[in-house]
Design an enzyme around this catalytic site. Sequence first.
Site, short mmCIF file in Angstrom:
data_model
loop_
_atom_site.label_atom_id
_atom_site.label_comp_id
_atom_site.label_asym_id
_atom_site.label_seq_id
_atom_site.Cartn_x
_atom_site.Cartn_y
_atom_site.Cartn_z
CE LYS A 100 -15.75 2.80 0.89
NZ LYS A 100 -15.26 3.18 -0.45
CD GLN A 137 -14.03 6.33 -2.10
OE1 GLN A 137 -13.87 5.56 -1.16
NE2 GLN A 137 -15.07 6.22 -2.93
CG ASP A 147 -12.52 -1.21 -3.35
OD1 ASP A 147 -13.54 -1.43 -2.67
OD2 ASP A 147 -12.10 -0.08 -3.62
#
Length: 284
Positions: A53, A97, A120
């Site tokens: 990412k 995460q 997200d």
Amino acid sequence: MTAQLIDGKALSEQLRKEVATRAAALKVKGITPGLAVILVGDNQASQVYVRNKVKACEDVGFHSVLEKYDASMTEAELLARVEALNNDPSIHGILVQLPLPKHIDDHKVIETISPAKDVDGFHVASAGALMVGEVGFKACTPYGCMKMLESIGMKDLRGKHAVVIGRSNIVGKPMAMMLLAANATVTVTHSGTADLGAMTRQADIIVAAVGKVDVLTADMVKPDAVVIDVGMNRNAEGKLCGDVDFNGVKEVAGYITPVPGGVGPMTITMLLVNTMESAERAAG
Ligand code: NAP
């Protein structure tokens, strides 16, 4: 008959170029899109995901911050870091995460992220916005699947029957909502579905998001259906594979996504798209 491949890697490259162009245009105004990624603990798979990412951010000209913490970090400490990033104007997207260590409540952490930076798309406000058709951030994986459908000319899905296999909050449910918003008739199946094949055989579009090898086999697919494989599994030989019996299903389907090289790269790409969008919104 052999299905046409929907190449997630190639589509990602094209979309990332568009993001890089938008980022360059915003930089002229003195704003660089910024993504902060928080990793707690030393989960091997998570380390690879966050590295990818951060690298993807750098490639499109974003500013990225990777904050790594020991697994002993307390929930209060993590919440304080998220709050600090919420208030940092150089950061337009915050990603924590998952999975987090067991002593941290991931729901609480996600709900602490400002919805304006929830790139997200996991915050309740983002899920709600999708449900009622308001502006918010769409969960990256299903958003990527929608882009894959668009890439084969399937943007308005009026008259199409889509069957989603799986009902998780991060893939199955938002997938169903996005398909519905695109005017598909949607069926959501899960582990309590009595006869999965009877459902999928009616489908023009099948999205498999289960996490089990060979959940979808050729006998469960209508000729010419579009099959999108979200699953990421290891087969008996330890090779990365999806939920779909690719070799069998490709002989029946009209289109199919491979694993690897399908939905995976699209997920990171949509994270970049959401971060770009957030930076543009912040810039007014
Ligand atoms: P999850 O939270 O474990 O959800 C799996 C879903 O599959 C559940 O809704 C479950 O039903 C359903 N299910 C289980 N067995 C089934 C069966 N035999 N028939 C029909 N449905 C069944 O998983 P997830 O987070 O959604 O992820 C799903 C897969 O996608 C995983 O392989 C994951 O690694 C992958 N993934 C890939 C990406 C990517 O970027 N490519 C991103 C996210 C996830 P119940 O609700 O009844 O338990």
